[in-house]
Design a protein around this motif. Structure first.
Motif, PDB file in Angstrom:
ATOM      1  N   GLU A  99       6.008  -7.395  -1.691  1.00 16.92           N
ATOM      2  CA  GLU A  99       5.650  -6.146  -2.369  1.00 16.92           C
ATOM      3  C   GLU A  99       5.162  -5.129  -1.331  1.00 16.92           C
ATOM      4  O   GLU A  99       4.006  -4.702  -1.311  1.00 16.92           O
ATOM      5  N   LEU A 100       6.073  -4.709  -0.480  1.00 14.78           N
ATOM      6  CA  LEU A 100       5.739  -3.861   0.668  1.00 14.78           C
ATOM      7  C   LEU A 100       5.137  -2.521   0.259  1.00 14.78           C
ATOM      8  O   LEU A 100       4.297  -1.981   0.982  1.00 14.78           O
ATOM      9  N   THR A 101       5.547  -1.957  -0.885  1.00 15.03           N
ATOM     10  CA  THR A 101       5.032  -0.639  -1.264  1.00 15.03           C
ATOM     11  C   THR A 101       3.537  -0.648  -1.541  1.00 15.03           C
ATOM     12  O   THR A 101       2.924   0.416  -1.622  1.00 15.03           O
ATOM     13  N   GLN A 102       2.936  -1.815  -1.693  1.00 13.36           N
ATOM     14  CA  GLN A 102       1.488  -1.878  -1.911  1.00 13.36           C
ATOM     15  C   GLN A 102       0.704  -1.732  -0.607  1.00 13.36           C
ATOM     16  O   GLN A 102      -0.517  -1.559  -0.636  1.00 13.36           O
ATOM     17  N   PHE A 103       1.386  -1.796   0.531  1.00 14.61           N
ATOM     18  CA  PHE A 103       0.737  -1.632   1.836  1.00 14.61           C
ATOM     19  C   PHE A 103       0.853  -0.191   2.288  1.00 14.61           C
ATOM     20  O   PHE A 103       1.800   0.513   1.935  1.00 14.61           O
ATOM     21  N   THR A 104      -0.111   0.254   3.090  1.00  9.98           N
ATOM     22  CA  THR A 104       0.012   1.577   3.685  1.00  9.98           C
ATOM     23  C   THR A 104       0.964   1.517   4.873  1.00  9.98           C
ATOM     24  O   THR A 104       1.201   0.449   5.466  1.00  9.98           O
ATOM     25  N   GLU A 105       1.498   2.661   5.214  1.00  4.57           N
ATOM     26  CA  GLU A 105       2.413   2.724   6.353  1.00  4.57           C
ATOM     27  C   GLU A 105       1.713   2.313   7.640  1.00  4.57           C
ATOM     28  O   GLU A 105       2.283   1.621   8.480  1.00  4.57           O
ATOM     29  N   ARG A 106       0.466   2.728   7.793  1.00  6.06           N
ATOM     30  CA  ARG A 106      -0.271   2.360   9.008  1.00  6.06           C
ATOM     31  C   ARG A 106      -0.440   0.847   9.099  1.00  6.06           C
ATOM     32  O   ARG A 106      -0.285   0.262  10.176  1.00  6.06           O
ATOM     33  N   GLN A 107      -0.779   0.200   7.990  1.00  4.66           N
ATOM     34  CA  GLN A 107      -0.943  -1.254   8.016  1.00  4.66           C
ATOM     35  C   GLN A 107       0.339  -1.935   8.480  1.00  4.66           C
ATOM     36  O   GLN A 107       0.314  -2.829   9.326  1.00  4.66           O
ATOM     37  N   PHE A 108       1.462  -1.505   7.918  1.00  5.24           N
ATOM     38  CA  PHE A 108       2.747  -2.100   8.273  1.00  5.24           C
ATOM     39  C   PHE A 108       3.078  -1.877   9.734  1.00  5.24           C
ATOM     40  O   PHE A 108       3.369  -2.826  10.481  1.00  5.24           O
TER      41      PHE A 108
END
Length: 514
Positions: A152-161
């Motif tokens: 569920e990648l959309t639950q992460f922020t772009e910075r975290q990823f």
């Protein structure tokens, strides 16, 4: 799958038992393998395509039921030496842990504390972790893994990823390294960054769209922005070092690719979902309108309509204002957005490291100004230095201080505002209202759209209060630089004398006048 079941039931009992024994023997020998299409076994399923893809960074899924979690677990259990799988919240990992036990058919080598850890033998390890709060990503700093899987990648922020996958590497010469994000379309503004990251596949306005599974190559340029290059040899020298491109792709999947879930009737459940959730979850439609938060200041549909009205030809009229959100150094951007009456120009984006001081920032602002228009600058923080530098040179500048009080009212004349930041964002809402006589038009920029749709509001005894910028940064994991610059550009400044500070921001663009 139904045809296969019908065929199996038509066989004599002894043949059915023989086939069951063959399946059991295969499962004992092979821990996990991608799904196959029983009726067309020569055609690779999306899960098989993702398993075999050579992409460095892959997005898999798009709709519910396509075997996303199983792909992550299967790769971690069978193909990689050091793997780590993430859910946004640590407590959400229980389903992944249970499924891992199902696949392995044993709990040997598993330790629940202090983390979910699977010792797989031969020095191979699979871990599971969470990043519930912005900043939690630093817990994984300097911990290399050859496989990163995000469920569920959309639950992460772009910075975290981006931050975590920095350590996607291995000391084993022949070990494949890769990153896979498994996800449905974003349901909130916080997750829309994946549309920008995989723009050739997901952004319906991308000038050069990519096919599913097609590899595209990217580098991070000297300004820290993603740049698509021509293949694996398209690297460039930045700061004296050769930057090697990394490949990306997107492989869609759906419940129709998963015979096991189809047999359970799960598709009928998805078909009963209300729109736009049904289009997102059943068909993987990234263009379907997501559900707005009920306290979202600017409705997403209004921004979408404003971007649909936009044309690339700059109007033959004087510049009205230049909105400026300043970053001096750091990971944020200095963003300049010009406005010509009801038409907004493309954001001019400069990474903070390229605007390290007030003189450099002031030079960019002066270069972007036209027709004596005011530069409306956020003076809370580093923008104050740029404002002072320009004001000392006699440039028409406006100090945008969102924390200051205001006596202004909304367009009805009945509702007040806690501070000027609330006023400015509400003015943007009023200017985007499709019922306005002269609604504004905005460039079709995904980041601008996400930023304008991010802030939330509430009613207080003093009037409307809009979410503060620090609170938005905490929730999104990044600064809403584009949105703030557009909001500042909406300001209509009265003429001012040198040295005079203009900062009320009450006049604003009036959507009910030409």
């Amino acid at each position: 799958m139904n045809a296969l079941n019908d065929w199996l039931r038509s066989l004599p009992p002894e043949e059915q038992a023989e086939i069951d024994a063959l399946i059991a023997a295969d499962m004992a020998e092979t821990l996990w393998r991608p799904m196959i299409d029983i009726e067309n076994p020569q055609v690779p399923t999306p899960q098989r395509q993702a398993y075999d893809s050579t992409a460095d960074v892959l997005l898999y899924g798009g709709s519910a039921g396509g075997g996303k979690s199983d792909l992550l677990l299967g790769l971690g259990l069978t193909e990689h030496t050091r793997s780590i799988l993430f859910r946004r919240e640590y407590k959400q990992l229980s389903a992944l842990v249970d499924r891992a036990h199902e696949i392995r058919r044993t709990r040997d080598g598993y330790a629940a504390h202090p983390e979910h850890r699977f010792n797989l033998g031969d020095g191979r390890v699979m871990r599971m972790g969470g990043m519930q709060h912005p900043g939690d990503e630093t817990d994984y700093q300097g911990q290399p893994h050859d496989f990163y899987g995000f469920d569920e990648l959309t639950q992460f922020t772009e910075r975290q990823f981006r931050y975590v996958i920095t350590w996607n590497r291995s000391t084993k010469p022949k070990q494949r390294c890769r990153v896979i994000g498994a996800s449905n379309p974003p349901e909130t503004a916080e997750g829309e960054w994946i549309i920008r990251y995989w723009a050739p596949w997901l952004d319906d306005q991308h000038p050069n769209p990519a096919l599913p599974g097609e590899l595209r190559w990217f580098i991070s340029d000297e300004e820290g922005k993603d740049r698509e290059v021509e293949g694996p040899d398209g690297g460039v020298v930045i700061g004296g070092e050769y930057v090697t491109p990394r490949s990306r792709t997107f492989i869609p999947s759906s419940i129709d690719d998963n015979p096991f879930l189809l047999a359970t009737g799960y598709k009928a459940t998805l078909q009963q979902l209300p729109e736009p959730l049904r289009s997102q979850m059943l068909r993987g439609d990234f263009t379907a309108g997501r559900e707005d938060n009920p306290w979202q200041v600017v409705p997403t549909a209004w921004v979408t309509a404003a971007q649909a009205r936009w044309t690339p030809e700059q109007p033959r009229r004087p510049m009205s204002a230049l909105g400026v959100d300043v970053a001096m150094g750091g990971s944020d951007n200095t963003v300049l957005i010009p406005r010509y009456s009801d038409w907004f120009g493309q954001p001019q984006v400069h990474p903070g490291k390229s605007t390290p001081d007030s003189r450099t920032t002031a030079g960019l602002i002066v270069g972007a100004l036209r027709n004596g228009a005011p530069a409306c600058i956020d003076v809370v923080g580093p923008g104050g230095e740029a404002y002072g530098h320009l004001d000392g040179q006699g440039v028409n500048v406006v100090a945008m201080h969102g924390g200051k009080p205001t006596d202004a009212r909304d367009i009805s004349g009945k509702i007040g505002f806690v501070n000027r930041r609330a006023l400015w964002y509400w003015r943007m809402r009023e200017a985007l209202d499709p019922m306005a006589e002269h609604p504004i038009s905005l460039p079709p920029d995904q980041t601008l759209k996400a930023d304008l749709c991010a802030p939330r509001w509430k009613m207080t005894p003093r009037g409307i209060q809009v979410e503060s910028k620090p609170d938005i940064i905490k929730r999104l994991g990044r600064s809403p630089d584009y949105g703030d610059a557009a909001v500042y550009a909406l300001f209509d400044a009265p003429p001012k004398r040198r040295g005079e500070i203009v900062h009320e921001g009450v006049s604003g663009y009036n959507p009910h006048r030409p």
